[in-house]
Design a protein around this motif. Structure first.
Motif, PDB file in Angstrom:
ATOM      1  N   PHE A 130      32.370  34.875  36.116  1.00 23.72           N
ATOM      2  CA  PHE A 130      33.492  35.236  36.976  1.00 23.72           C
ATOM      3  C   PHE A 130      33.859  34.025  37.826  1.00 23.72           C
ATOM      4  O   PHE A 130      33.006  33.428  38.472  1.00 23.72           O
ATOM      5  CB  PHE A 130      33.061  36.408  37.860  1.00 23.72           C
ATOM      6  CG  PHE A 130      33.993  36.759  38.969  1.00 23.72           C
ATOM      7  CD1 PHE A 130      35.198  37.384  38.700  1.00 23.72           C
ATOM      8  CD2 PHE A 130      33.663  36.499  40.284  1.00 23.72           C
ATOM      9  CE1 PHE A 130      36.062  37.746  39.731  1.00 23.72           C
ATOM     10  CE2 PHE A 130      34.508  36.858  41.315  1.00 23.72           C
ATOM     11  CZ  PHE A 130      35.709  37.473  41.039  1.00 23.72           C
ATOM     12  N   HIS A 131      35.150  33.654  37.817  1.00 21.24           N
ATOM     13  CA  HIS A 131      35.609  32.505  38.610  1.00 21.24           C
ATOM     14  C   HIS A 131      36.630  32.894  39.664  1.00 21.24           C
ATOM     15  O   HIS A 131      37.240  32.032  40.283  1.00 21.24           O
ATOM     16  CB  HIS A 131      36.205  31.438  37.692  1.00 21.24           C
ATOM     17  CG  HIS A 131      35.191  30.800  36.810  1.00 21.24           C
ATOM     18  ND1 HIS A 131      34.239  29.920  37.265  1.00 21.24           N
ATOM     19  CD2 HIS A 131      34.941  30.952  35.485  1.00 21.24           C
ATOM     20  CE1 HIS A 131      33.469  29.529  36.269  1.00 21.24           C
ATOM     21  NE2 HIS A 131      33.863  30.153  35.174  1.00 21.24           N
ATOM     22  N   GLY A 172      40.682  37.975  38.064  1.00 22.83           N
ATOM     23  CA  GLY A 172      41.413  37.699  36.834  1.00 22.83           C
ATOM     24  C   GLY A 172      41.008  36.431  36.116  1.00 22.83           C
ATOM     25  O   GLY A 172      41.616  36.060  35.114  1.00 22.83           O
ATOM     26  N   GLN A 173      39.978  35.746  36.595  1.00 16.03           N
ATOM     27  CA  GLN A 173      39.554  34.476  35.994  1.00 16.03           C
ATOM     28  C   GLN A 173      38.113  34.580  35.504  1.00 16.03           C
ATOM     29  O   GLN A 173      37.203  34.820  36.286  1.00 16.03           O
ATOM     30  CB  GLN A 173      39.653  33.349  37.014  1.00 16.03           C
ATOM     31  CG  GLN A 173      41.033  33.147  37.571  1.00 16.03           C
ATOM     32  CD  GLN A 173      41.024  32.114  38.673  1.00 16.03           C
ATOM     33  OE1 GLN A 173      40.210  31.201  38.688  1.00 16.03           O
ATOM     34  NE2 GLN A 173      41.917  32.264  39.636  1.00 16.03           N
ATOM     35  N   LYS A 174      37.934  34.386  34.214  1.00  9.68           N
ATOM     36  CA  LYS A 174      36.590  34.410  33.620  1.00  9.68           C
ATOM     37  C   LYS A 174      36.574  33.414  32.477  1.00  9.68           C
ATOM     38  O   LYS A 174      37.616  33.030  31.948  1.00  9.68           O
ATOM     39  CB  LYS A 174      36.259  35.803  33.108  1.00  9.68           C
ATOM     40  CG  LYS A 174      37.177  36.241  31.968  1.00  9.68           C
ATOM     41  CD  LYS A 174      36.919  37.668  31.580  1.00  9.68           C
ATOM     42  CE  LYS A 174      37.831  38.141  30.477  1.00  9.68           C
ATOM     43  NZ  LYS A 174      39.251  37.934  30.668  1.00  9.68           N
ATOM     44  N   SER A 175      35.374  32.968  32.115  1.00  9.08           N
ATOM     45  CA  SER A 175      35.243  32.069  30.968  1.00  9.08           C
ATOM     46  C   SER A 175      33.814  32.125  30.454  1.00  9.08           C
ATOM     47  O   SER A 175      32.899  32.564  31.142  1.00  9.08           O
ATOM     48  CB  SER A 175      35.618  30.635  31.345  1.00  9.08           C
ATOM     49  OG  SER A 175      34.750  30.134  32.340  1.00  9.08           O
ATOM     50  N   TRP A 176      33.644  31.667  29.194  1.00  5.80           N
ATOM     51  CA  TRP A 176      32.312  31.521  28.610  1.00  5.80           C
ATOM     52  C   TRP A 176      31.834  30.130  28.985  1.00  5.80           C
ATOM     53  O   TRP A 176      32.427  29.141  28.587  1.00  5.80           O
ATOM     54  CB  TRP A 176      32.359  31.677  27.091  1.00  5.80           C
ATOM     55  CG  TRP A 176      32.608  33.073  26.656  1.00  5.80           C
ATOM     56  CD1 TRP A 176      33.766  33.607  26.205  1.00  5.80           C
ATOM     57  CD2 TRP A 176      31.654  34.132  26.644  1.00  5.80           C
ATOM     58  NE1 TRP A 176      33.609  34.939  25.915  1.00  5.80           N
ATOM     59  CE2 TRP A 176      32.320  35.286  26.166  1.00  5.80           C
ATOM     60  CE3 TRP A 176      30.305  34.222  26.984  1.00  5.80           C
ATOM     61  CZ2 TRP A 176      31.674  36.505  26.027  1.00  5.80           C
ATOM     62  CZ3 TRP A 176      29.667  35.439  26.846  1.00  5.80           C
ATOM     63  CH2 TRP A 176      30.343  36.566  26.364  1.00  5.80           C
ATOM     64  N   ASP A 177      30.764  30.056  29.782  1.00  9.79           N
ATOM     65  CA  ASP A 177      30.259  28.786  30.291  1.00  9.79           C
ATOM     66  C   ASP A 177      28.820  28.555  29.856  1.00  9.79           C
ATOM     67  O   ASP A 177      28.075  29.505  29.615  1.00  9.79           O
ATOM     68  CB  ASP A 177      30.290  28.771  31.820  1.00  9.79           C
ATOM     69  CG  ASP A 177      31.690  28.870  32.392  1.00  9.79           C
ATOM     70  OD1 ASP A 177      32.669  28.739  31.641  1.00  9.79           O
ATOM     71  OD2 ASP A 177      31.784  29.084  33.619  1.00  9.79           O
ATOM     72  N   LEU A 227      34.382  45.248  35.316  1.00 12.76           N
ATOM     73  CA  LEU A 227      35.852  45.285  35.322  1.00 12.76           C
ATOM     74  C   LEU A 227      36.380  45.277  36.751  1.00 12.76           C
ATOM     75  O   LEU A 227      37.374  44.596  37.038  1.00 12.76           O
ATOM     76  CB  LEU A 227      36.349  46.512  34.562  1.00 12.76           C
ATOM     77  CG  LEU A 227      36.050  46.522  33.058  1.00 12.76           C
ATOM     78  CD1 LEU A 227      36.481  47.856  32.458  1.00 12.76           C
ATOM     79  CD2 LEU A 227      36.718  45.358  32.360  1.00 12.76           C
ATOM     80  N   HIS A 228      35.723  45.995  37.657  1.00  7.01           N
ATOM     81  CA  HIS A 228      36.131  45.974  39.056  1.00  7.01           C
ATOM     82  C   HIS A 228      35.929  44.589  39.667  1.00  7.01           C
ATOM     83  O   HIS A 228      36.763  44.117  40.451  1.00  7.01           O
ATOM     84  CB  HIS A 228      35.371  47.026  39.865  1.00  7.01           C
ATOM     85  CG  HIS A 228      35.779  48.422  39.552  1.00  7.01           C
ATOM     86  ND1 HIS A 228      36.994  48.942  39.931  1.00  7.01           N
ATOM     87  CD2 HIS A 228      35.147  49.408  38.885  1.00  7.01           C
ATOM     88  CE1 HIS A 228      37.095  50.193  39.519  1.00  7.01           C
ATOM     89  NE2 HIS A 228      35.972  50.506  38.873  1.00  7.01           N
ATOM     90  N   ILE A 229      34.831  43.934  39.312  1.00  8.25           N
ATOM     91  CA  ILE A 229      34.587  42.573  39.800  1.00  8.25           C
ATOM     92  C   ILE A 229      35.693  41.651  39.315  1.00  8.25           C
ATOM     93  O   ILE A 229      36.255  40.863  40.094  1.00  8.25           O
ATOM     94  CB  ILE A 229      33.202  42.068  39.329  1.00  8.25           C
ATOM     95  CG1 ILE A 229      32.095  42.882  39.988  1.00  8.25           C
ATOM     96  CG2 ILE A 229      33.040  40.576  39.634  1.00  8.25           C
ATOM     97  CD1 ILE A 229      30.724  42.678  39.367  1.00  8.25           C
ATOM     98  N   LEU A 230      36.043  41.728  38.030  1.00  7.75           N
ATOM     99  CA  LEU A 230      37.092  40.866  37.469  1.00  7.75           C
ATOM    100  C   LEU A 230      38.437  41.065  38.159  1.00  7.75           C
ATOM    101  O   LEU A 230      39.221  40.112  38.289  1.00  7.75           O
ATOM    102  CB  LEU A 230      37.243  41.119  35.968  1.00  7.75           C
ATOM    103  CG  LEU A 230      36.136  40.559  35.096  1.00  7.75           C
ATOM    104  CD1 LEU A 230      36.270  41.057  33.668  1.00  7.75           C
ATOM    105  CD2 LEU A 230      36.146  39.035  35.136  1.00  7.75           C
ATOM    106  N   GLU A 231      38.714  42.279  38.608  1.00  6.34           N
ATOM    107  CA  GLU A 231      39.978  42.562  39.297  1.00  6.34           C
ATOM    108  C   GLU A 231      39.956  42.084  40.755  1.00  6.34           C
ATOM    109  O   GLU A 231      40.984  42.092  41.411  1.00  6.34           O
ATOM    110  CB  GLU A 231      40.275  44.061  39.253  1.00  6.34           C
ATOM    111  CG  GLU A 231      40.606  44.571  37.875  1.00  6.34           C
ATOM    112  CD  GLU A 231      41.896  43.964  37.330  1.00  6.34           C
ATOM    113  OE1 GLU A 231      42.873  43.839  38.089  1.00  6.34           O
ATOM    114  OE2 GLU A 231      41.899  43.620  36.137  1.00  6.34           O
ATOM    115  N   GLY A 232      38.761  41.695  41.246  1.00  6.61           N
ATOM    116  CA  GLY A 232      38.659  41.267  42.636  1.00  6.61           C
ATOM    117  C   GLY A 232      38.414  42.401  43.602  1.00  6.61           C
ATOM    118  O   GLY A 232      38.559  42.234  44.815  1.00  6.61           O
ATOM    119  N   ASP A 233      38.038  43.572  43.085  1.00 11.51           N
ATOM    120  CA  ASP A 233      37.820  44.751  43.917  1.00 11.51           C
ATOM    121  C   ASP A 233      36.451  44.789  44.592  1.00 11.51           C
ATOM    122  O   ASP A 233      36.176  45.704  45.365  1.00 11.51           O
ATOM    123  CB  ASP A 233      37.975  46.027  43.078  1.00 11.51           C
ATOM    124  CG  ASP A 233      39.371  46.181  42.512  1.00 11.51           C
ATOM    125  OD1 ASP A 233      40.320  45.634  43.097  1.00 11.51           O
ATOM    126  OD2 ASP A 233      39.514  46.854  41.463  1.00 11.51           O
TER     127      ASP A 233
END
Length: 79
Positions: free
Chosen positions: A6-7, A10-15, A42-48
């Motif tokens: 998680f970056h 709405g921001q994620k990548s395979w690192d 999914l909640h984390i990815l949305e910034g919730d």
């Protein structure tokens, strides 16, 4: 190893991230064969979930094989 990171909302990548190590007697390291994200991710990815800062590795719904255990692990074994 590679992980979904998680970056920010709405921001994620395979690192590439460091391989895990045993740091506590109750730790176990599992070679993951399959993994997915869950509703919490999914909640984390949305910034919730503001407690989760960028850099968090996502995906804790996994199936795998135990490859190492700490000295305090007595109910699971390698393999």
């Amino acid at each position: 190893m590679r992980a979904m990171v998680f970056h920010g909302p709405g921001q994620k990548s395979w690192d590439e991230v460091p391989d895990p190590t045993i740091t506590q007697p109750t730790d176990a390291i599992v070679r993951v064969g399959a993994v997915t994200i869950c509703g919490t991710d999914l909640h984390i990815l949305e910034g919730d979930v503001p407690e989760f800062a960028p850099g968090r590795i996502l995906g804790h719904e996994a199936v795998g094989t135990i490859v190492e255990v700490g000295t305090g692990v007595h109910t699971r074994k390698v393999g």
